[in-house]
Design an enzyme around this catalytic site. Sequence first.
Site, mmCIF file in Angstrom:
data_model
loop_
_atom_site.group_PDB
_atom_site.id
_atom_site.type_symbol
_atom_site.label_atom_id
_atom_site.label_comp_id
_atom_site.label_asym_id
_atom_site.label_seq_id
_atom_site.Cartn_x
_atom_site.Cartn_y
_atom_site.Cartn_z
ATOM 1 N N GLU A 76 0.798 -1.375 -0.293
ATOM 2 C CA GLU A 76 0.161 0.034 0.224
ATOM 3 C C GLU A 76 0.948 1.551 -0.038
ATOM 4 O O GLU A 76 0.596 2.310 -0.699
ATOM 5 C CB GLU A 76 -1.141 -0.412 1.199
ATOM 6 C CG GLU A 76 -1.642 1.277 1.208
ATOM 7 C CD GLU A 76 -2.405 1.733 2.645
ATOM 8 O OE1 GLU A 76 -3.322 2.340 2.732
ATOM 9 O OE2 GLU A 76 -1.896 0.571 3.396
ATOM 10 N N ASP A 77 1.981 1.579 1.371
ATOM 11 C CA ASP A 77 2.620 2.617 0.651
ATOM 12 C C ASP A 77 3.779 2.172 0.693
ATOM 13 O O ASP A 77 4.685 3.938 0.728
ATOM 14 C CB ASP A 77 3.230 2.467 2.524
ATOM 15 C CG ASP A 77 1.877 3.162 3.441
ATOM 16 O OD1 ASP A 77 0.638 3.717 2.441
ATOM 17 O OD2 ASP A 77 1.258 2.937 4.751
#
Length: 693
Positions: A76-77
């Site tokens: 996600e990051d």
Amino acid sequence: MLRQYELIERVKAYDPDADEVLLNRAYVYTVQKHGSQKRASGDPYFSHPVEVAGLMTDLKLDLQTIITALLHDTVEDTLATIEDIEKLFGPEIARLVDGVTKLSKIEQMPENERAAENLRKFLLAMSEDLRVLLVKLADRLHNMRTLHFIKNPEKRARIARETMDIYAPLAERVGMYEYMREMQMLAFEQLEPEAYATITGRLEQIRSSEGGQVDAIALKIKQALAEAGLQVEVWGREKHPYSIWRKMAERHVSFEQVTDIFAFRVLTASVEDCYRALGVLHTTWKMVPGRFKDYVSTPKTNGYKSLHTTLIHEGSLRVEVQIRTRDMHRTNEFGLAAHWAYKNEERPDGQVGWLRDLIEIVDASHDAEELLEHTKLAIYQDRIFAFTPKGALFQLPKGSTAVDFAFAVHTKLGAATVGAKINGRHMPLRTPLENGDVVEIIKSPHATPQLSWLGFVVTGKARAAIRRAVRQKERAEVAAIGEKLFEEIAERLPAKIGKKAIRDALERLDMEDEEELMFAIGTAKLSDRALMEALVPGSTADLPDDMQQGRAINIKGLTPGMAFTLADCCHPLPGDRIVGLRRPGQGVQVHSIDCLQLATGEDADWVDLSWGEDSHGAVGRLRVVLYNRPGTLAEMAGTFARNSANVMNLELTQRDDPFHTYEVDLEVSDLAHITRIVSSLRASDSVAQADRV
């Protein structure tokens, strides 16, 4: 923050054969990928996944879960992909990381939709592997511990509300009470800061002034049980602030009126010792009637087992006591996580009963807000126990009815319900069930769920199933009206319409099948002219703009409120000449031909309607003026009974001595029926005036 060697030592302590190389690789990978990213607290971002992994080691979870916790934010990051994870750590870990990642890609959605979509993806991921839930709960718990570092108060409140509404209840439903309590406490501090400060302050006062009273009571309990030959562990505590606040809100009482602030736990060696300990406590101190619960013989749906009782200690002090074995205690505190502990042979299969219900709700929900409403109902309510006549036990939320019970047994049984016996007596379907009720469902193969049930059912499963069935029936009946309109329109065309013409029309209109076409006609999303042109191109060139309909469409056999609605302004009855107003997306509204509201229908298509032969059954409204003297209301009711009319609603609309004016909705067969009733009322000495509205 846990250092690399500390995390490995924790895992090796309960799993000596764990793949140390893979664990080291995951630790280094998350540190490298998150690099210089910072959290709101100013700490390196990788400290968060490392702490989440630490929480997983507290539960002694398997290596795959620990590594998933370390990697859960990388996709996600960072620039990492699921393919990268699978290549480095294998397909199982990649699948788990993907399950957690799917929950976090919706930050830009509106709040309700965001929460609902989060929950939808969450439930579907959980259905494949419950370890996804365990990682996500630990992720949320650690985020809540550091929530105070976020400067934006609105963002803090949103995260706290989502935690209170979704994640804490989910922790409770999988039996992770430690997580649930801490999440509730941290969310409560953000959402109700004044109440939190007040209650924690009062608890601190009690703690400093009671002079070791909790320890003294725990010692007395232990001594009483030891004298009976029971070797137990006992400890006490004050209930946590959110639990006290909720009790104050539910009972509408002040802090001083909350009597059972102290809670004690008794751990025994066996189930038999639990019941022996209960007997000793109940003979040593008085118990509070109605406060005993046996979750050992009837565990909660999340597997929670314990005996609960409340005792009156030294005259007036109420103390809650929970009695359980040591094995029960571990399962109670950590729930399904305990089943995933290393080398545990009794792991869940990824699906448990309540989770199957939630997945069914996901499939049945019409939109995001409806899903959120249903799932909140399903995961966050106190429970009662009810039995089938054969003794099968079902747990339901408080306030559940026989309809909720029927859907809990099976969706098909709920849909076929027509009545119920509770403890052998016929009772209304809306009757709330009590603990221990025996419920027998009466069913019919011709029954269908009723829209009115939504007014009293409380379970998300029942509400979702009823709404889905009502939508399906409504669509079918609207399509039936569309078919009748189609036949009438086809008669006006210069050519006979066969299957080929319909297939060609569907292609021109970009529709999948005939059902979609008929539904579009019934809801006026497709005009008569557009349909004729699609069936026979060029057929409308010489037609006037205000094409007139041919024969009347009969509505016999269709259900009011589904394909059509009977207008409240004129309450049309079989026997009245009727017309329909058809607006896009609204279906057909039926009016009597002399209704004054028809003058406002210029923006609608007019449809000539008929009741069809032998149509009967509708609600008519009367306005009756009675003389204000004893017995007149009973005389009016007697008139309705003698004429076989069922009263659906009665309202006193005006007091004007010596008269009282009532509006009455009656279930009648047709126009002749209500005309007879009006004539009978006018002949009564109790009635000053009677008219159909």
